[in-house]
Motif scaffolding. Sequence first.
Motif, PDB file in Angstrom:
ATOM      1  N   ASP A  17       0.796  -1.226   0.000  1.00 16.24           N
ATOM      2  CA  ASP A  17       0.000   0.000   0.000  1.00 16.24           C
ATOM      3  C   ASP A  17       0.829   1.278   0.000  1.00 16.24           C
ATOM      4  OD1 ASP A  17      -2.403  -1.382  -0.054  1.00 16.24           O
ATOM      5  OD2 ASP A  17      -2.566  -1.421   2.136  1.00 16.24           O
ATOM      6  N   ASP A  18       2.002   1.233   0.605  1.00 21.69           N
ATOM      7  CA  ASP A  18       2.808   2.450   0.709  1.00 21.69           C
ATOM      8  C   ASP A  18       3.698   2.703  -0.512  1.00 21.69           C
ATOM      9  OD1 ASP A  18       4.466   0.291   1.214  1.00 21.69           O
ATOM     10  OD2 ASP A  18       5.571   1.285   2.818  1.00 21.69           O
ATOM     11  N   LEU A  19       3.599   1.850  -1.505  1.00 18.04           N
ATOM     12  CA  LEU A  19       4.430   1.998  -2.693  1.00 18.04           C
ATOM     13  C   LEU A  19       3.804   2.985  -3.674  1.00 18.04           C
ATOM     14  CD1 LEU A  19       6.921   0.850  -4.288  1.00 18.04           C
ATOM     15  CD2 LEU A  19       5.247  -0.537  -5.471  1.00 18.04           C
ATOM     16  N   VAL A  20       4.605   3.909  -4.132  1.00 18.59           N
ATOM     17  CA  VAL A  20       4.158   4.844  -5.157  1.00 18.59           C
ATOM     18  C   VAL A  20       4.853   4.448  -6.450  1.00 18.59           C
ATOM     19  CG1 VAL A  20       4.134   7.245  -5.908  1.00 18.59           C
ATOM     20  CG2 VAL A  20       3.853   6.689  -3.484  1.00 18.59           C
ATOM     21  N   PHE A  21       4.057   4.099  -7.452  1.00 17.50           N
ATOM     22  CA  PHE A  21       4.634   3.685  -8.718  1.00 17.50           C
ATOM     23  C   PHE A  21       5.178   4.881  -9.482  1.00 17.50           C
ATOM     24  CE2 PHE A  21       2.699  -0.422  -8.282  1.00 17.50           C
ATOM     25  CZ  PHE A  21       3.537  -1.240  -9.029  1.00 17.50           C
ATOM     26  N   PRO A  22       6.368   4.738 -10.041  1.00 18.60           N
ATOM     27  CA  PRO A  22       6.883   5.801 -10.902  1.00 18.60           C
ATOM     28  C   PRO A  22       6.161   5.783 -12.249  1.00 18.60           C
ATOM     29  CG  PRO A  22       8.385   3.943 -10.918  1.00 18.60           C
ATOM     30  CD  PRO A  22       7.283   3.615  -9.941  1.00 18.60           C
ATOM     31  N   PHE A  23       6.459   6.714 -13.067  1.00 16.25           N
ATOM     32  CA  PHE A  23       5.954   6.768 -14.439  1.00 16.25           C
ATOM     33  C   PHE A  23       4.432   6.947 -14.481  1.00 16.25           C
ATOM     34  CE2 PHE A  23       9.354   3.425 -14.280  1.00 16.25           C
ATOM     35  CZ  PHE A  23      10.400   4.300 -14.511  1.00 16.25           C
ATOM     36  N   GLY A  24       3.903   7.653 -13.496  1.00 21.98           N
ATOM     37  CA  GLY A  24       2.480   7.954 -13.497  1.00 21.98           C
ATOM     38  C   GLY A  24       1.582   6.745 -13.342  1.00 21.98           C
ATOM     39  N   GLY A  25       2.120   5.644 -12.820  1.00 23.15           N
ATOM     40  CA  GLY A  25       1.326   4.441 -12.628  1.00 23.15           C
ATOM     41  C   GLY A  25       1.069   3.657 -13.900  1.00 23.15           C
ATOM     42  N   LYS A  26       1.710   4.052 -15.002  1.00 20.13           N
ATOM     43  CA  LYS A  26       1.519   3.345 -16.278  1.00 20.13           C
ATOM     44  C   LYS A  26       2.201   1.980 -16.241  1.00 20.13           C
ATOM     45  CE  LYS A  26       1.392   7.561 -18.977  1.00 20.13           C
ATOM     46  NZ  LYS A  26       2.040   8.348 -20.010  1.00 20.13           N
ATOM     47  N   ASP A  27       1.683   1.061 -17.035  1.00 20.95           N
ATOM     48  CA  ASP A  27       2.353  -0.225 -17.192  1.00 20.95           C
ATOM     49  C   ASP A  27       3.638  -0.015 -17.977  1.00 20.95           C
ATOM     50  OD1 ASP A  27       0.383  -1.652 -15.888  1.00 20.95           O
ATOM     51  OD2 ASP A  27      -0.693  -2.154 -17.714  1.00 20.95           O
ATOM     52  N   TRP A  28       4.667  -0.774 -17.621  1.00 21.51           N
ATOM     53  CA  TRP A  28       5.938  -0.647 -18.327  1.00 21.51           C
ATOM     54  C   TRP A  28       6.655  -1.983 -18.298  1.00 21.51           C
ATOM     55  CZ3 TRP A  28       9.859  -1.641 -14.825  1.00 21.51           C
ATOM     56  CH2 TRP A  28       9.558  -1.411 -13.480  1.00 21.51           C
ATOM     57  N   TRP A  29       7.550  -2.120 -19.237  1.00 18.96           N
ATOM     58  CA  TRP A  29       8.368  -3.321 -19.361  1.00 18.96           C
ATOM     59  C   TRP A  29       9.819  -2.878 -19.386  1.00 18.96           C
ATOM     60  CZ3 TRP A  29       3.871  -2.147 -21.586  1.00 18.96           C
ATOM     61  CH2 TRP A  29       2.827  -3.042 -21.419  1.00 18.96           C
ATOM     62  N   LEU A  30      10.644  -3.549 -18.614  1.00 15.98           N
ATOM     63  CA  LEU A  30      12.073  -3.256 -18.541  1.00 15.98           C
ATOM     64  C   LEU A  30      12.798  -4.253 -19.433  1.00 15.98           C
ATOM     65  CD1 LEU A  30      14.365  -1.660 -17.165  1.00 15.98           C
ATOM     66  CD2 LEU A  30      14.299  -3.375 -15.346  1.00 15.98           C
ATOM     67  N   ILE A  31      13.593  -3.733 -20.348  1.00 17.73           N
ATOM     68  CA  ILE A  31      14.295  -4.574 -21.317  1.00 17.73           C
ATOM     69  C   ILE A  31      15.798  -4.418 -21.107  1.00 17.73           C
ATOM     70  CG2 ILE A  31      14.642  -5.036 -23.775  1.00 17.73           C
ATOM     71  CD1 ILE A  31      11.828  -3.530 -24.088  1.00 17.73           C
ATOM     72  N   ASP A  32      16.460  -5.509 -20.784  1.00 13.96           N
ATOM     73  CA  ASP A  32      17.910  -5.541 -20.588  1.00 13.96           C
ATOM     74  C   ASP A  32      18.397  -4.506 -19.577  1.00 13.96           C
ATOM     75  OD1 ASP A  32      18.146  -7.612 -22.394  1.00 13.96           O
ATOM     76  OD2 ASP A  32      18.495  -6.279 -24.094  1.00 13.96           O
ATOM     77  N   ASP A  33      17.582  -4.200 -18.581  1.00 14.71           N
ATOM     78  CA  ASP A  33      17.932  -3.254 -17.512  1.00 14.71           C
ATOM     79  C   ASP A  33      18.296  -1.860 -18.010  1.00 14.71           C
ATOM     80  OD1 ASP A  33      17.420  -5.250 -15.724  1.00 14.71           O
ATOM     81  OD2 ASP A  33      19.470  -5.430 -14.984  1.00 14.71           O
ATOM     82  N   ARG A  34      17.904  -1.506 -19.245  1.00 16.89           N
ATOM     83  CA  ARG A  34      18.253  -0.168 -19.722  1.00 16.89           C
ATOM     84  C   ARG A  34      17.174   0.502 -20.563  1.00 16.89           C
ATOM     85  NH1 ARG A  34      19.836   0.782 -24.741  1.00 16.89           N
ATOM     86  NH2 ARG A  34      20.007  -0.969 -26.149  1.00 16.89           N
ATOM     87  N   LEU A  35      16.296  -0.269 -21.157  1.00 14.90           N
ATOM     88  CA  LEU A  35      15.231   0.317 -21.968  1.00 14.90           C
ATOM     89  C   LEU A  35      13.889   0.108 -21.282  1.00 14.90           C
ATOM     90  CD1 LEU A  35      16.080  -0.929 -25.579  1.00 14.90           C
ATOM     91  CD2 LEU A  35      16.417   1.364 -24.656  1.00 14.90           C
ATOM     92  N   LEU A  36      13.033   1.113 -21.385  1.00 13.87           N
ATOM     93  CA  LEU A  36      11.678   0.991 -20.885  1.00 13.87           C
ATOM     94  C   LEU A  36      10.713   1.039 -22.057  1.00 13.87           C
ATOM     95  CD1 LEU A  36      11.669   3.496 -17.896  1.00 13.87           C
ATOM     96  CD2 LEU A  36      11.531   1.020 -17.771  1.00 13.87           C
TER      97      LEU A  36
END
Length: 80
Positions: A17-36
């Motif tokens: 509950d105390d977590l605030v998602f970055p990126f405006g709460g949008k869904d995202w995928w992390l690719i190779d730890d460098r691309l979103l």
Amino acid sequence: MEAGEDIRWLPRHTVPDDLVFPFGGKDWWLIDDRLLAMGHTEAGRVTGHEIIDAPKGSHEAVALRNALWPLAIPHGEYRP
């Protein structure tokens, strides 16, 4: 997964509950730890994706992934 990716799901209701998602709460995928790959939606429908190659964004995503990874459900075990 066949190529060795470890894909996991984290249903929103299991997020602390105390977590605030970055990126405006949008869904995202992390690719190779460098691309979103940022998902864009309108009225609950996916309208497209944006690839972001910015170190600040990827550092936030890596830190969040590392914190939440133990809570995520492996793809083969996930049942919506």
